[in-house]
Design a protein around this motif. Sequence first.
Motif, PDB file in Angstrom:
ATOM      1  N   SER A  27       0.936  -1.111  -0.089  1.00 49.28           N
ATOM      2  CA  SER A  27       0.012  -0.042   0.059  1.00 49.28           C
ATOM      3  C   SER A  27       0.840   1.273  -0.044  1.00 49.28           C
ATOM      4  N   LEU A  28       1.925   1.207   0.696  1.00 50.60           N
ATOM      5  CA  LEU A  28       3.012   2.321   0.925  1.00 50.60           C
ATOM      6  C   LEU A  28       3.431   2.711  -0.671  1.00 50.60           C
ATOM      7  N   MET A  29       3.850   1.409  -1.231  1.00 49.56           N
ATOM      8  CA  MET A  29       4.570   1.804  -2.580  1.00 49.56           C
ATOM      9  C   MET A  29       3.607   2.179  -3.620  1.00 49.56           C
ATOM     10  N   VAL A  30       2.337   1.819  -3.496  1.00 51.84           N
ATOM     11  CA  VAL A  30       1.100   2.337  -4.255  1.00 51.84           C
ATOM     12  C   VAL A  30       0.907   3.830  -3.989  1.00 51.84           C
ATOM     13  N   VAL A  31       0.922   4.163  -2.730  1.00 52.54           N
ATOM     14  CA  VAL A  31       0.738   5.677  -2.577  1.00 52.54           C
ATOM     15  C   VAL A  31       1.802   6.387  -2.930  1.00 52.54           C
ATOM     16  N   LEU A  32       3.110   6.055  -3.017  1.00 50.78           N
ATOM     17  CA  LEU A  32       4.182   6.824  -3.278  1.00 50.78           C
ATOM     18  C   LEU A  32       4.332   7.026  -4.679  1.00 50.78           C
ATOM     19  N   VAL A  33       3.780   6.012  -5.560  1.00 47.75           N
ATOM     20  CA  VAL A  33       3.445   6.190  -7.124  1.00 47.75           C
ATOM     21  C   VAL A  33       2.598   6.902  -7.319  1.00 47.75           C
ATOM     22  N   MET A  34       1.289   6.939  -6.761  1.00 46.77           N
ATOM     23  CA  MET A  34       0.546   7.717  -7.078  1.00 46.77           C
ATOM     24  C   MET A  34       0.530   9.117  -6.696  1.00 46.77           C
ATOM     25  N   SER A  35       1.235   9.430  -5.489  1.00 43.04           N
ATOM     26  CA  SER A  35       1.591  10.732  -5.196  1.00 43.04           C
ATOM     27  C   SER A  35       2.638  11.281  -6.141  1.00 43.04           C
ATOM     28  N   SER A  36       3.543  10.513  -6.803  1.00 42.05           N
ATOM     29  CA  SER A  36       4.359  10.996  -7.860  1.00 42.05           C
ATOM     30  C   SER A  36       3.509  11.520  -8.856  1.00 42.05           C
ATOM     31  N   ILE A  37       2.823  10.487  -9.305  1.00 42.07           N
ATOM     32  CA  ILE A  37       1.662  11.060 -10.589  1.00 42.07           C
ATOM     33  C   ILE A  37       1.034  12.299 -10.428  1.00 42.07           C
ATOM     34  N   VAL A  38       0.456  12.213  -9.261  1.00 43.19           N
ATOM     35  CA  VAL A  38      -0.268  13.426  -8.909  1.00 43.19           C
ATOM     36  C   VAL A  38       0.608  14.785  -8.796  1.00 43.19           C
ATOM     37  N   ALA A  39       1.865  14.560  -8.199  1.00 43.79           N
ATOM     38  CA  ALA A  39       2.684  15.770  -8.293  1.00 43.79           C
ATOM     39  C   ALA A  39       3.176  16.351  -9.705  1.00 43.79           C
ATOM     40  N   MET A  40       3.174  15.161 -10.410  1.00 44.69           N
ATOM     41  CA  MET A  40       3.927  15.722 -11.873  1.00 44.69           C
ATOM     42  C   MET A  40       2.720  16.235 -12.362  1.00 44.69           C
ATOM     43  N   ILE A  41       1.441  15.779 -12.518  1.00 41.56           N
ATOM     44  CA  ILE A  41       0.427  16.510 -12.880  1.00 41.56           C
ATOM     45  C   ILE A  41       0.277  17.864 -12.363  1.00 41.56           C
ATOM     46  N   MET A  42       0.257  17.933 -11.198  1.00 44.59           N
ATOM     47  CA  MET A  42      -0.090  19.475 -10.572  1.00 44.59           C
ATOM     48  C   MET A  42       1.126  20.291 -10.845  1.00 44.59           C
ATOM     49  N   MET A  43       2.545  19.879 -10.692  1.00 43.53           N
ATOM     50  CA  MET A  43       3.603  20.679 -10.579  1.00 43.53           C
ATOM     51  C   MET A  43       4.150  20.838 -12.282  1.00 43.53           C
ATOM     52  N   ARG A  44       3.870  19.947 -13.081  1.00 42.27           N
ATOM     53  CA  ARG A  44       4.640  20.073 -14.591  1.00 42.27           C
ATOM     54  C   ARG A  44       3.180  20.205 -15.630  1.00 42.27           C
ATOM     55  N   THR A  45       2.496  19.433 -15.622  1.00 42.79           N
ATOM     56  CA  THR A  45       1.567  19.440 -16.700  1.00 42.79           C
ATOM     57  C   THR A  45       0.573  20.709 -16.561  1.00 42.79           C
ATOM     58  N   ILE A  46      -0.032  20.662 -15.451  1.00 43.05           N
ATOM     59  CA  ILE A  46      -0.986  22.067 -15.365  1.00 43.05           C
ATOM     60  C   ILE A  46      -0.009  23.364 -15.482  1.00 43.05           C
ATOM     61  N   ARG A  47       1.015  23.353 -14.875  1.00 44.60           N
ATOM     62  CA  ARG A  47       1.992  24.679 -14.933  1.00 44.60           C
ATOM     63  C   ARG A  47       2.233  24.858 -16.266  1.00 44.60           C
ATOM     64  N   ARG A  48       2.611  23.843 -16.999  1.00 42.92           N
ATOM     65  CA  ARG A  48       2.988  24.048 -18.193  1.00 42.92           C
ATOM     66  C   ARG A  48       1.626  24.363 -19.275  1.00 42.92           C
ATOM     67  N   ASP A  49       0.818  23.721 -19.171  1.00 42.67           N
ATOM     68  CA  ASP A  49      -0.515  24.057 -19.854  1.00 42.67           C
ATOM     69  C   ASP A  49      -0.837  25.857 -19.572  1.00 42.67           C
ATOM     70  N   LEU A  50      -0.913  26.038 -18.377  1.00 44.09           N
ATOM     71  CA  LEU A  50      -1.171  27.543 -18.047  1.00 44.09           C
ATOM     72  C   LEU A  50      -0.190  28.155 -18.639  1.00 44.09           C
ATOM     73  N   GLN A  51       1.185  28.054 -18.582  1.00 47.87           N
ATOM     74  CA  GLN A  51       2.053  28.837 -19.189  1.00 47.87           C
ATOM     75  C   GLN A  51       1.778  29.265 -20.795  1.00 47.87           C
ATOM     76  N   ARG A  52       1.443  28.122 -21.339  1.00 51.61           N
ATOM     77  CA  ARG A  52       1.317  28.024 -22.685  1.00 51.61           C
ATOM     78  C   ARG A  52      -0.244  28.727 -22.989  1.00 51.61           C
ATOM     79  N   TYR A  53      -1.173  28.649 -22.092  1.00 52.99           N
ATOM     80  CA  TYR A  53      -2.378  29.294 -22.269  1.00 52.99           C
ATOM     81  C   TYR A  53      -2.421  30.544 -22.216  1.00 52.99           C
TER      82      TYR A  53
END
Length: 610
Positions: free
Chosen positions: A326-352
Amino acid sequence: MIMRQRVTLVAALALASVASAAGYYLPGTYPQEFVVAQQLQADVNSLTSAETELPFDYYSLPFCKPAEGARKSLNSINPGTILMGSRIQNSPYNFTMLIDERGKLVCQPDGFYPSLSAEEVDNLNEKIDQQYRIRLILDNLPVTTYDLEENPESVRPGYEVGYQKDGKRYINNHLMFKILVHQTNGQYTKAKENMAEIEAAAIVEGGARRMLKQAKQQGVDDPAGLTSDEFSELDVLDDSNSMYMVVGFEVMACSIKRKAGARVEPLSCVGNEDRVPEPQEVTAESKIVYTYDVYWEESDISWASRWDAYLNMPGGRVHWFSILNSLMVVLVMSSIVAMIMMRTIRRDLQRYEGLLGDAGNDMEESGWKMVSGDVFRPPKNAILLCVQIGSGVQIITSAFATLFFAALGFLSPASRGALLTALLVMYLLLAVAAGFASVWLWGIIHRSYEGWYAVAWRVACYFPGISLLVLSVLNVLIHQTGSSGAIPLGAFFSLVSLWFLISIPLCFSGGMIAAKQPIVTYPTRTNQIPRHIPPPHWASHPYVLFAAAGLLPFGTIFVELYFAMTSIWQGYFYYIFGFCFVVGALTVIITIEVAIVTTYVQLCAEDYQW
């Protein structure tokens, strides 16, 4: 008068010391101590089977009743035991402390059960084929066929009614009991006696402070000073009058055919190499002689740890593996969420923002940015969504509150039905959370709390109403089988009254509190005309996301779920609530993270109905 005050004060000190010494064992019952040759009577619980999961009353089978008649154990009746179908009654099995006995007759005064009828034979054969087990209880300790001093990996309470061999059924009519006892000096019994004296003295004298004040006024320098003769009245029993506590209850069941009315031969389940006894077959018109042997053995097992063998769960490393997984799944999902929040959305906002600043560029927008004016549009069947959210909040909060108290040790299996009773109480009390959550969400969606009472009423009736409807249908079906699992009519109407008198008013109270809260302001305006939702790609289809979103949370909890369900179905005790609480908390975290990822994927597909 002075001597009485001294005796009371020293008794208070002695009781405090004993209470502090015994206070580490929180769950269960108060220790019971017995003297040599004292009579003990075993109780019997409902018959259970892992094949049918339908409990039956012990005396529904052709078993002998006590000479004084069968009666229910009133101190074991609570909502949990009623819902589980546990019916604890007295039994004809009597024991004398530290006195071994052989060949005792269960049926009194005849010594045997009368001739079996055809109906009784069919009933016995059915219970033997379905592997029903008999669950005796001595001093609140269930009987088991395992050797408790060998520290078994897991212990299953009870013994089987009988067995089948070569197409014939045989009943286990002879029992060999081995009762483990632990020697004490009677401190618990003496503490209980002194407790009554202290309470009476406190009422008469008005408390310890008043007694001290009166003693000083009468010139007593040491109110607690007593002579040896006075102190001996409060001392515990000496070695010559030792007492014993029951710390283990084992049994070996076998089938021995005996002649009704004849002298009981010294045959037992073991040690009959020279003469193997003939088993007692279940046939019509046969008279069954029920007998038992009693053996006592002193043990180093203390009273506080006598339940340890019962509460052991197999596969200890598997539980740690479940938490690590469960801890490993939490870490993996946390990394994915962090990537979405910190990289994808920020890049999309800058481009927008870059596209908006470029006046000569007429590139069309795409993705989640296109639904910013529709993302907070009220969904279809908004009231149903609010009701389901409120019901979910009530269920998950009551479950976690119950698990929390169980993990702290307040809900021990020694207190039968305590876990289910606590869950029911928590669910009733946390109806206020369901009313608050549903009405608060209703106000956010409709931008007004108008009509909140209709939402509160529906959430108060939604899940409890469905549960009671299903329970009513199942109860009728179970009642037709003759099982003790059928809820009595009085208890059923008590549950309904608890719903109307506690759950519904608390739900409306929570809705009333929510209706006074300020409505959350949306960060964007909602367009008047709904935007067209394009056909989704198969990977972002809501049904695909719905199925995929449940895999990860289930993968984190399925191990503990397996052990919990196995314990319930197989009749073992489940007591690793700490593991269950931690895994449950990790599952909630994973569910939140999965919801963030799936919502982002759905919004990128320009589907604002998230």
